[in-house]
Write a protein that holds these residues in place. Sequence first.
Motif, PDB file in Angstrom:
ATOM      1  N   LYS A  18       0.838  -1.221   0.000  1.00  0.00           N
ATOM      2  CA  LYS A  18       0.000   0.000   0.000  1.00  0.00           C
ATOM      3  C   LYS A  18       0.863   1.257   0.000  1.00  0.00           C
ATOM      4  CE  LYS A  18      -3.426  -2.462   2.750  1.00  0.00           C
ATOM      5  NZ  LYS A  18      -2.303  -3.386   2.984  1.00  0.00           N
ATOM      6  N   GLU A  19       2.064   1.146   0.617  1.00  0.00           N
ATOM      7  CA  GLU A  19       2.945   2.322   0.700  1.00  0.00           C
ATOM      8  C   GLU A  19       3.742   2.533  -0.584  1.00  0.00           C
ATOM      9  OE1 GLU A  19       1.322   3.321   3.823  1.00  0.00           O
ATOM     10  OE2 GLU A  19       3.123   4.484   3.338  1.00  0.00           O
ATOM     11  N   ARG A  20       3.807   1.478  -1.390  1.00  0.00           N
ATOM     12  CA  ARG A  20       4.648   1.551  -2.605  1.00  0.00           C
ATOM     13  C   ARG A  20       3.934   2.410  -3.653  1.00  0.00           C
ATOM     14  NH1 ARG A  20       5.471  -4.208  -4.417  1.00  0.00           N
ATOM     15  NH2 ARG A  20       5.966  -4.507  -2.213  1.00  0.00           N
ATOM     16  N   PRO A  21       4.689   3.257  -4.380  1.00  0.00           N
ATOM     17  CA  PRO A  21       4.047   4.141  -5.363  1.00  0.00           C
ATOM     18  C   PRO A  21       3.559   3.376  -6.596  1.00  0.00           C
ATOM     19  CG  PRO A  21       6.426   4.415  -5.433  1.00  0.00           C
ATOM     20  CD  PRO A  21       6.127   3.500  -4.285  1.00  0.00           C
ATOM     21  N   SER A  22       2.603   3.972  -7.310  1.00  0.00           N
ATOM     22  CA  SER A  22       2.152   3.400  -8.592  1.00  0.00           C
ATOM     23  C   SER A  22       3.091   3.915  -9.679  1.00  0.00           C
ATOM     24  CB  SER A  22       0.727   3.882  -8.882  1.00  0.00           C
ATOM     25  OG  SER A  22       0.765   5.299  -9.058  1.00  0.00           O
ATOM     26  N   ILE A  23       2.953   3.356 -10.863  1.00  0.00           N
ATOM     27  CA  ILE A  23       3.758   3.812 -12.005  1.00  0.00           C
ATOM     28  C   ILE A  23       3.461   5.297 -12.252  1.00  0.00           C
ATOM     29  CG2 ILE A  23       4.138   3.586 -14.479  1.00  0.00           C
ATOM     30  CD1 ILE A  23       5.040   1.027 -13.533  1.00  0.00           C
ATOM     31  N   LYS A  24       2.180   5.628 -12.155  1.00  0.00           N
ATOM     32  CA  LYS A  24       1.747   7.027 -12.413  1.00  0.00           C
ATOM     33  C   LYS A  24       2.474   7.956 -11.444  1.00  0.00           C
ATOM     34  CE  LYS A  24      -1.361  10.355 -13.575  1.00  0.00           C
ATOM     35  NZ  LYS A  24      -0.267  11.288 -13.141  1.00  0.00           N
ATOM     36  N   GLU A  25       2.478   7.582 -10.148  1.00  0.00           N
ATOM     37  CA  GLU A  25       3.142   8.430  -9.140  1.00  0.00           C
ATOM     38  C   GLU A  25       4.637   8.525  -9.437  1.00  0.00           C
ATOM     39  OE1 GLU A  25       1.791   6.137  -5.850  1.00  0.00           O
ATOM     40  OE2 GLU A  25       0.080   7.456  -5.424  1.00  0.00           O
ATOM     41  N   LEU A  26       5.224   7.425  -9.926  1.00  0.00           N
ATOM     42  CA  LEU A  26       6.666   7.439 -10.225  1.00  0.00           C
ATOM     43  C   LEU A  26       6.975   8.351 -11.414  1.00  0.00           C
ATOM     44  CD1 LEU A  26       7.465   3.672  -9.628  1.00  0.00           C
ATOM     45  CD2 LEU A  26       8.418   5.597  -8.347  1.00  0.00           C
ATOM     46  N   LEU A  27       6.028   8.427 -12.356  1.00  0.00           N
ATOM     47  CA  LEU A  27       6.239   9.317 -13.518  1.00  0.00           C
ATOM     48  C   LEU A  27       6.096  10.780 -13.097  1.00  0.00           C
ATOM     49  CD1 LEU A  27       4.422   7.209 -16.256  1.00  0.00           C
ATOM     50  CD2 LEU A  27       6.835   7.888 -16.291  1.00  0.00           C
ATOM     51  N   ASP A  28       5.382  11.007 -11.968  1.00  0.00           N
ATOM     52  CA  ASP A  28       5.220  12.388 -11.463  1.00  0.00           C
ATOM     53  C   ASP A  28       6.306  12.735 -10.443  1.00  0.00           C
ATOM     54  OD1 ASP A  28       1.579  12.083 -11.448  1.00  0.00           O
ATOM     55  OD2 ASP A  28       2.998  12.662 -13.013  1.00  0.00           O
ATOM     56  N   HIS A  29       7.142  11.765 -10.087  1.00  0.00           N
ATOM     57  CA  HIS A  29       8.181  11.991  -9.066  1.00  0.00           C
ATOM     58  C   HIS A  29       9.208  13.014  -9.588  1.00  0.00           C
ATOM     59  CE1 HIS A  29      11.704  11.213  -6.526  1.00  0.00           C
ATOM     60  NE2 HIS A  29      10.872  10.680  -5.647  1.00  0.00           N
ATOM     61  N   PRO A  30       9.719  13.893  -8.696  1.00  0.00           N
ATOM     62  CA  PRO A  30      10.687  14.924  -9.129  1.00  0.00           C
ATOM     63  C   PRO A  30      11.873  14.359  -9.917  1.00  0.00           C
ATOM     64  CG  PRO A  30      10.107  15.240  -6.825  1.00  0.00           C
ATOM     65  CD  PRO A  30       9.416  13.983  -7.269  1.00  0.00           C
ATOM     66  N   TYR A  31      12.290  13.108  -9.589  1.00  0.00           N
ATOM     67  CA  TYR A  31      13.428  12.531 -10.318  1.00  0.00           C
ATOM     68  C   TYR A  31      13.122  12.477 -11.816  1.00  0.00           C
ATOM     69  CZ  TYR A  31      16.940   9.220 -12.011  1.00  0.00           C
ATOM     70  OH  TYR A  31      17.946   8.615 -12.730  1.00  0.00           O
ATOM     71  N   VAL A  32      11.879  12.176 -12.145  1.00  0.00           N
ATOM     72  CA  VAL A  32      11.501  12.015 -13.560  1.00  0.00           C
ATOM     73  C   VAL A  32      11.010  13.330 -14.133  1.00  0.00           C
ATOM     74  CG1 VAL A  32       9.921  10.828 -15.135  1.00  0.00           C
ATOM     75  CG2 VAL A  32      10.896   9.606 -13.189  1.00  0.00           C
ATOM     76  N   SER A  33      10.200  14.061 -13.321  1.00  0.00           N
ATOM     77  CA  SER A  33       9.511  15.227 -13.913  1.00  0.00           C
ATOM     78  C   SER A  33      10.336  16.516 -13.788  1.00  0.00           C
ATOM     79  CB  SER A  33       8.166  15.432 -13.206  1.00  0.00           C
ATOM     80  OG  SER A  33       8.397  15.535 -11.816  1.00  0.00           O
ATOM     81  N   SER A  34      11.342  16.533 -12.899  1.00  0.00           N
ATOM     82  CA  SER A  34      12.033  17.826 -12.692  1.00  0.00           C
ATOM     83  C   SER A  34      13.037  18.097 -13.798  1.00  0.00           C
ATOM     84  CB  SER A  34      12.800  17.799 -11.356  1.00  0.00           C
ATOM     85  OG  SER A  34      13.885  16.882 -11.481  1.00  0.00           O
ATOM     86  N   LYS A  35      13.529  17.034 -14.479  1.00  0.00           N
ATOM     87  CA  LYS A  35      14.518  17.255 -15.527  1.00  0.00           C
ATOM     88  C   LYS A  35      13.776  17.522 -16.831  1.00  0.00           C
ATOM     89  CE  LYS A  35      18.374  15.567 -13.246  1.00  0.00           C
ATOM     90  NZ  LYS A  35      17.762  14.608 -12.320  1.00  0.00           N
ATOM     91  N   THR A  36      14.562  17.736 -17.907  1.00  0.00           N
ATOM     92  CA  THR A  36      13.903  18.019 -19.213  1.00  0.00           C
ATOM     93  C   THR A  36      12.952  16.869 -19.569  1.00  0.00           C
ATOM     94  OG1 THR A  36      15.807  16.932 -20.170  1.00  0.00           O
ATOM     95  CG2 THR A  36      15.765  19.352 -20.192  1.00  0.00           C
TER      96      THR A  36
END
Length: 280
Positions: A262-280
């Motif tokens: 339940k605590e683990r993120p979904s793929i969607k949340e991982l795509l919104d994570h700063p690691y992915v979304s903060s870069k170009t």
Amino acid sequence: KNQIHVKGVNYSIIKVIGKGGSSKVYQVLHEGSKKIFAVKYVDLECADDVIIQSYKNEITVLQRLQNKDPIIKLYDYEISQSHIYLVMECGSIDLASFLRRKRVQKEDILFYWRQMLTAVQCIHDEGIIHRDLKPANFLFVEGSLKLIDFGIANSIQSDRTSVTRESQVGTLNYMSPETIQSSGDSHGGDHTSMKINCKSDVWSLGCILYYITYGKTPFQSITNTMMKLQAICNPDYKIQFSDVHDSNLVDVLKRCLVRDVKERPSIKELLDHPYVSSKT
Ligand SMILES: Cn1cc(Nc2nc(NC3CCCCC3)c3c(C#N)c[nH]c3n2)cn1
């Protein structure tokens, strides 16, 4: 014989790319177009109906996902009593072989991570959960990572002549705690929802990202199978996360490798994570 005929079309075998129990993957040349393809051959002689059905299911899903970029292209196939032939696009190298050869440049990690997330999101959107994701399931095709199978039919290992085959097939290093525990109650006990089950692939993706980042999987050092399975499921066994250049990357790893589904993120949340979304 170095020719394969599929639906009456001739392909010349260039080399064997990989082989599994009753299957082989060839790199072939289509004489007519002079184009290179991969042909997956499955020998059905000693396959029982369950195996045959699992391959038919894999082909059906592969056909259904053909319009998605991060999924391997299937151009033609032939099923008979004795064999299956799948004519597919040919990749340059699978991710497992690639990672064995060289460490990934830190600026490339994000590129591969985004592509793996997108590929797995594709199958989840179709209601498919892999449950056995590992680097050998991903293939470089013209520089981009594509998913080559969906964990429905049994998998293939690369044709590595070296005896010390640390084969990716049947490796437990990417298996989620809940998959290990649920495989216990064999009376089809996965009453949990699709949403929860998708998280098992997130754990495996986290293990792949960990391997890309640190050069080893979280539980690789535990060689005894029983001990490995226990450590994967034991919350008191703390996975080590050494600091790397990007603290967002360490945060992604920590979140994917949370044992509580339940605590683990979904793929969607991982795509919104700063690691992915903060870069170009
Ligand atoms: C040097 N190298 C070139 C390739 N290219 C390639 N490998 C494929 N399977 C490999 C079978 C062994 C394990 C790793 C994947 C498939 C494929 C399926 N299934 C559909 N297209 C493919 N293209 C791979 N390694």
